[in-house]
Design an enzyme around this catalytic site. Structure first.
Site, PDB file in Angstrom:
ATOM      1  N   GLU A 146       4.014   7.133  21.121  1.00 14.12           N
ATOM      2  CA  GLU A 146       4.183   6.589  22.462  1.00 14.12           C
ATOM      3  C   GLU A 146       5.154   5.419  22.430  1.00 14.12           C
ATOM      4  O   GLU A 146       5.219   4.670  21.453  1.00 14.12           O
ATOM      5  CB  GLU A 146       2.832   6.146  23.037  1.00 14.12           C
TER       6      GLU A 146
ATOM      7  N   CYS B  74      -1.075  -3.827  25.402  1.00 16.35           N
ATOM      8  CA  CYS B  74      -1.119  -4.183  23.992  1.00 16.35           C
ATOM      9  C   CYS B  74      -2.417  -3.698  23.353  1.00 16.35           C
ATOM     10  O   CYS B  74      -3.506  -3.936  23.863  1.00 16.35           O
ATOM     11  CB  CYS B  74      -0.998  -5.698  23.851  1.00 16.35           C
TER      12      CYS B  74
END
Length: 389
Positions: free
Chosen positions: A94, A372
């Site tokens: 990703e 994150c």
């Protein structure tokens, strides 16, 4: 030594010069090929119209072509786009595009405090004064491995361990693809090595991709706008500093101010404890007026106490750093979670009062698991991590 030849996308101009000269091609063709790939983002030899037909056939025979294929694009309400990319062997990774509008009345929000020095925005200010529309600057977060071997307790990328390293062509290829997928009015301004994997665990490919992305004949990203984040591989931090003269912006995933807590959250600390890591940071050849970014994920009940903030302030004293606080983003594979907002504010206040530049990272893309610590290997079977004792 390499066991396999360099993929065409991973070759630098001087390597193209050597290989094409051996075929009897004219010297300028090496520059042309590199520019087609890395400046124009063209990977189909048939489209390289100023090259001789025989050379285009040779490039096709060498395997020049798409190195990753976009399978899905997840768009967050805040404009963040998470791209699921399929590699040639079927594995998936990703990458994330984080747009940020800059201009009058807007907040220039670059994820991860992106590229260390953002003091050169006079062009944006001049455009605003001239009445031009605000530009949309994009930070791209890229991956360096399929999975991750570091095993950090608050991160989804390592739930299934490390599957393999990415090649330099697959790392740089994310940026080529991301740039091609920019929308009208957007420009790629920053690249952060903060996606899946530990960049310095895959040092050779990471370093080569840095050279590709910053080469003046290619995308020509400023080294100030490229950030490499590491969990603390001490020998490779020194190597990065030596190989690039400290010009690459460095971010450290620290997350604790004592060895016991950090080792529980981050197993790498057992190999490279805090005293070794801090010595490496002091030795890093940082240019004047530049700072190292300290990333600190706040985990409820683990490392979010104001006393821990005071220990952190003492630990970092004398180092040219800025601190990026990251309230943990929820992940399926962990029972750990984020602290209350009041706890985050109290932690930040301690560090600010101690004289540090300290920012709380705004959540971006958490509704599509693009924030994150949320990038994850597709199909990974989660192993739930319990709260640390």
């Amino acid at each position: 030594m390499r066991s396999t030849p360099l993929h065409p996308v991973a070759r630098l101009p001087e390597e193209w010069s050597a290989s094409l000269a051996a075929r009897g091609e004219r010297s300028f063709t090496a520059k042309q090929v590199f520019q087609w790939i890395h400046r124009r983002g063209v990977l189909d030899p048939a489209a390289m119209t100023n090259l001789p037909a025989r050379l285009r056939e040779h490039l096709a025979a060498e395997g020049l072509g798409e190195v990753l294929t976009p399978e899905r694009v997840h768009r967050s309400e805040d404009g963040t786009r998470k791209l699921l990319l399929r590699l040639r062997d079927g594995a998936t990774i990703e990458t994330v595009l984080l747009p940020s509008v800059s201009g009058p009345g807007s907040q220039a929000q670059l994820d991860a405090d992106a590229a260390a020095a953002l003091d050169d925005d006079e062009d944006d200010d001049a455009a605003a004064e001239a009445g031009a529309a605000p530009r949309v600057r994009v930070t791209q977060c890229i991956s360096t491995q399929v999975g991750c071997a570091m095993g950090c307790g608050f991160c989804a990328s390592g739930v299934a361990g490390l599957k393999r390293h990415l090649g330099a062509e697959e790392i740089a290829g994310q940026v080529l693809l991301g740039r091609a997928m920019l929308e009208e009015g957007e420009e790629l301004r920053n690249v952060v090595y903060m996606g899946m994997g530990e960049p310095l665990h895959n040092y050779e490919a990471t370093a080569r991709s840095l050279r590709l992305l910053t080469h003046p004949e290619g995308i020509n990203l400023s080294t100030r706008r490229v950030t490499v984040s590491t969990s603390g591989l001490v020998p490779e931090i020194a190597r990065l500093g030596a190989d690039f003269g400290g010009q690459i912006a460095l971010a450290i995933s620290l997350h604790a101010a004592d060895d016991e807590t950090r080792s529980a959250l981050m197993p790498i600390n057992r190999k490279h404890p805090l005293d070794e890591l801090l010595a490496a940071l002091r030795a890093y050849p940082l240019p004047r007026r530049r700072r190292i970014t300290i990333e600190y994920t706040l985990v409820a009940g683990q490392n979010d106490d104001p006393a821990e903030a005071r220990r952190l302030a003492k630990l970092l004293r004398g180092l040219p750093v800025k601190i990026n606080l990251i309230p943990m983003n929820p992940i399926e594979a962990s029972s750990l979670g984020p602290p209350a907002q009041e706890r985050v504010a109290a932690f930040q206040e301690v560090l600010t009062q101690a004289g540090y530049s300290c920012f709380v990272r705004r959540r971006r893309g958490d509704d599509v698991s693009a924030a994150c610590g949320q990038l994850v290997l597709l199909g990974a079977k989660p192993k739930v991590r319990r709260a640390l004792g």
